[in-house]
Structure formats: structure tokens, C-alpha cells
Design a protein around this motif. Structure first.
Motif, PDB file in Angstrom:
ATOM      1  N   UNK A 127     -16.766  20.910  31.684  1.00 40.00           N
ATOM      2  CA  UNK A 127     -17.674  21.220  30.576  1.00 40.00           C
ATOM      3  C   UNK A 127     -18.381  19.939  30.168  1.00 40.00           C
ATOM      4  N   UNK A 128     -19.664  20.058  29.861  1.00 40.25           N
ATOM      5  CA  UNK A 128     -20.427  18.933  29.338  1.00 40.25           C
ATOM      6  C   UNK A 128     -20.670  19.182  27.862  1.00 40.25           C
ATOM      7  N   UNK A 129     -20.254  18.225  27.051  1.00 45.47           N
ATOM      8  CA  UNK A 129     -20.378  18.342  25.598  1.00 45.47           C
ATOM      9  C   UNK A 129     -21.266  17.213  25.095  1.00 45.47           C
ATOM     10  N   UNK A 130     -22.239  17.566  24.283  1.00 47.83           N
ATOM     11  CA  UNK A 130     -23.136  16.575  23.703  1.00 47.83           C
ATOM     12  C   UNK A 130     -22.455  15.902  22.515  1.00 47.83           C
ATOM     13  N   UNK A 131     -22.396  14.572  22.570  1.00 46.15           N
ATOM     14  CA  UNK A 131     -21.819  13.769  21.492  1.00 46.15           C
ATOM     15  C   UNK A 131     -22.840  12.679  21.180  1.00 46.15           C
ATOM     16  N   UNK A 132     -23.836  12.993  20.336  1.00 43.37           N
ATOM     17  CA  UNK A 132     -24.956  12.079  20.120  1.00 43.37           C
ATOM     18  C   UNK A 132     -24.574  10.679  19.644  1.00 43.37           C
ATOM     19  N   UNK A 151      -9.150  15.211  32.959  1.00 41.98           N
ATOM     20  CA  UNK A 151      -9.841  13.921  32.881  1.00 41.98           C
ATOM     21  C   UNK A 151     -11.199  14.127  32.236  1.00 41.98           C
ATOM     22  N   UNK A 152     -11.839  13.004  31.896  1.00 38.91           N
ATOM     23  CA  UNK A 152     -13.165  13.064  31.286  1.00 38.91           C
ATOM     24  C   UNK A 152     -13.954  11.843  31.696  1.00 38.91           C
ATOM     25  N   UNK A 153     -15.264  12.007  31.668  1.00 33.83           N
ATOM     26  CA  UNK A 153     -16.202  10.923  31.938  1.00 33.83           C
ATOM     27  C   UNK A 153     -17.190  10.868  30.781  1.00 33.83           C
ATOM     28  N   UNK A 154     -17.404   9.677  30.258  1.00 33.45           N
ATOM     29  CA  UNK A 154     -18.328   9.481  29.146  1.00 33.45           C
ATOM     30  C   UNK A 154     -19.622   8.889  29.689  1.00 33.45           C
ATOM     31  N   UNK A 155     -20.743   9.460  29.282  1.00 35.59           N
ATOM     32  CA  UNK A 155     -22.063   8.989  29.691  1.00 35.59           C
ATOM     33  C   UNK A 155     -22.808   8.528  28.438  1.00 35.59           C
ATOM     34  N   UNK A 156     -22.735   7.222  28.185  1.00 29.83           N
ATOM     35  CA  UNK A 156     -23.316   6.688  26.949  1.00 29.83           C
ATOM     36  C   UNK A 156     -24.835   6.757  26.938  1.00 29.83           C
ATOM     37  N   UNK A 157     -25.473   6.659  28.095  1.00 37.34           N
ATOM     38  CA  UNK A 157     -26.940   6.714  28.123  1.00 37.34           C
ATOM     39  C   UNK A 157     -27.478   8.058  27.660  1.00 37.34           C
ATOM     40  N   UNK A 158     -26.719   9.124  27.906  1.00 38.98           N
ATOM     41  CA  UNK A 158     -27.167  10.458  27.503  1.00 38.98           C
ATOM     42  C   UNK A 158     -26.405  10.988  26.290  1.00 38.98           C
ATOM     43  N   UNK A 159     -25.362  10.270  25.861  1.00 35.88           N
ATOM     44  CA  UNK A 159     -24.565  10.728  24.727  1.00 35.88           C
ATOM     45  C   UNK A 159     -23.816  12.014  25.028  1.00 35.88           C
ATOM     46  N   UNK A 160     -23.224  12.080  26.230  1.00 42.06           N
ATOM     47  CA  UNK A 160     -22.466  13.269  26.617  1.00 42.06           C
ATOM     48  C   UNK A 160     -21.107  12.871  27.184  1.00 42.06           C
ATOM     49  N   UNK A 161     -20.220  13.835  27.189  1.00 46.80           N
ATOM     50  CA  UNK A 161     -18.914  13.674  27.819  1.00 46.80           C
ATOM     51  C   UNK A 161     -18.674  14.895  28.694  1.00 46.80           C
ATOM     52  N   UNK A 162     -18.223  14.642  29.917  1.00 45.65           N
ATOM     53  CA  UNK A 162     -17.844  15.741  30.830  1.00 45.65           C
ATOM     54  C   UNK A 162     -16.336  15.767  30.893  1.00 45.65           C
ATOM     55  N   UNK A 163     -15.779  16.939  30.608  1.00 48.88           N
ATOM     56  CA  UNK A 163     -14.327  17.089  30.556  1.00 48.88           C
ATOM     57  C   UNK A 163     -13.880  18.126  31.567  1.00 48.88           C
ATOM     58  N   UNK A 164     -12.879  17.753  32.364  1.00 46.77           N
ATOM     59  CA  UNK A 164     -12.258  18.705  33.279  1.00 46.77           C
ATOM     60  C   UNK A 164     -10.986  19.207  32.608  1.00 46.77           C
ATOM     61  N   UNK A 165     -10.819  20.517  32.574  1.00 49.47           N
ATOM     62  CA  UNK A 165      -9.690  21.088  31.844  1.00 49.47           C
ATOM     63  C   UNK A 165      -9.228  22.388  32.491  1.00 49.47           C
ATOM     64  N   UNK A 166      -8.030  22.820  32.105  1.00 49.66           N
ATOM     65  CA  UNK A 166      -7.477  24.108  32.526  1.00 49.66           C
ATOM     66  C   UNK A 166      -7.844  25.141  31.462  1.00 49.66           C
ATOM     67  N   UNK A 212     -19.595  14.189  16.261  1.00 46.89           N
ATOM     68  CA  UNK A 212     -20.187  15.517  16.387  1.00 46.89           C
ATOM     69  C   UNK A 212     -20.085  15.942  17.846  1.00 46.89           C
ATOM     70  N   UNK A 213     -19.765  17.209  18.079  1.00 43.15           N
ATOM     71  CA  UNK A 213     -19.618  17.728  19.437  1.00 43.15           C
ATOM     72  C   UNK A 213     -20.388  19.034  19.547  1.00 43.15           C
ATOM     73  N   UNK A 214     -21.514  18.991  20.249  1.00 39.71           N
ATOM     74  CA  UNK A 214     -22.436  20.128  20.331  1.00 39.71           C
ATOM     75  C   UNK A 214     -22.803  20.538  18.901  1.00 39.71           C
TER      76      UNK A 214
END
Length: 139
Positions: free
Chosen positions: A29-34, A63-78, A97-99
Motif C-alpha cells: 500500500x502507498x500512503x501519502x504522508x505530506x 517492511x516499508x520504504x519511505x520516499x521523502x521526495x514524494x512524501x509517501x510511504x510504501x508498506x508491505x503487510x499481511x 497525517x496519513x492520506x
């Protein structure tokens, strides 16, 4: 009779194995975190998520990956262990803030000024990018 019983056991075992495989499927999931625009904010969220998950995938987050340039986080989950709404709420509990979920007031107050919302004066200082890792900055 024994053959019929053995056949039923094999079929039931096949269904159980298939159910186990289906439960272990993960989603991203990609979540916007401005507010997530600098290393300090990233470190705070990383530490919070590590505490939240206990450092293992048992809580549902792999796991998760943070993308500071876009202000998003991608999270892998069950998805059978945790929901996307719970992930957003967890990020909001960390003060971000998350989405469409706003940060909880108490957690937001604890954030440093650089991690606050842009409309409230937060974010990097003009001319001082904070997306560069601290160890790579010129001192």
C-alpha cells in the motif's frame, strides 16, 4: 472404506494447505504522508513503526520504504492480520497525517518544527534541503 477415508483426508489436507498459502499473501500500500520530507521525520516514523510491530512481521507489517521526495510511504503487510485503515491510524498516532487521516493532536504536538505541517510553518528551511542523509551533508 479405508481408501475413502484416506481420500477425504488428502482432499482436506489440500484445502488446508491452500488456505495457508492464501493467508500468507502480502499486499503493498502507498500512503501519502505530506510531512515526511526530511530525515528527522523519517527516523521518527521508522522508530514508531518498529515499536508498533516489535521489529517482526508478526504484527502484520513486513517492511516499508519511505520516499521523502514524494512524501509517501510504501508498506508491505499481511491483509489477514492488519488493515490499511489500521496502518493509516498507526501513522497518525506517530504524529503524521496519513492520506485523509489527520495526526492525533497529542502526538503532533511532540513533533519537531521541521516535521509539522507546511501551512503551520513546518518543513525544511528555505535553501537547506533535508532530504540529504545526515552523514552525506557538508559540514
Amino acid at each position: 472404506m479405508k481408501k475413502l477415508l484416506l481420500s477425504l483426508l488428502l482432499v482436506a489436507g489440500g484445502f488446508a494447505a491452500k488456505a495457508q498459502v492464501m493467508q500468507n499473501k502480502t499486499q503493498w500500500a502507498t500512503i501519502s504522508v505530506p510531512q515526511l520530507k526530511c530525515w528527522e521525520c523519517k527516523d521518527r516514523l521508522d522508530k514508531y513503526l518498529l515499536r508498533e510491530t516489535g521489529g517482526t512481521g508478526d504484527a502484520g507489517i513486513i517492511k516499508w520504504n519511505v520516499y521523502m521526495n514524494t512524501g509517501t510511504i510504501r508498506i508491505q503487510y499481511y491483509p489477514d492480520r492488519i488493515t490499511l485503515d489500521y496502518l493509516r491510524t498507526s501513522i497518525a498516532n506517530a504524529g503524521f497525517d496519513a492520506d485523509t487521516v489527520k495526526a492525533t493532536e497529542d502526538s503532533y504536538k511532540l513533533l519537531p518544527p521541521i516535521c509539522k505541517r507546511k501551512e503551520e510553518g513546518g518543513g525544511p528551511e528555505k535553501g537547506k534541503p533535508c532530504t540529504i542523509p545526515p552523514e552525506d551533508r557538508i559540514k
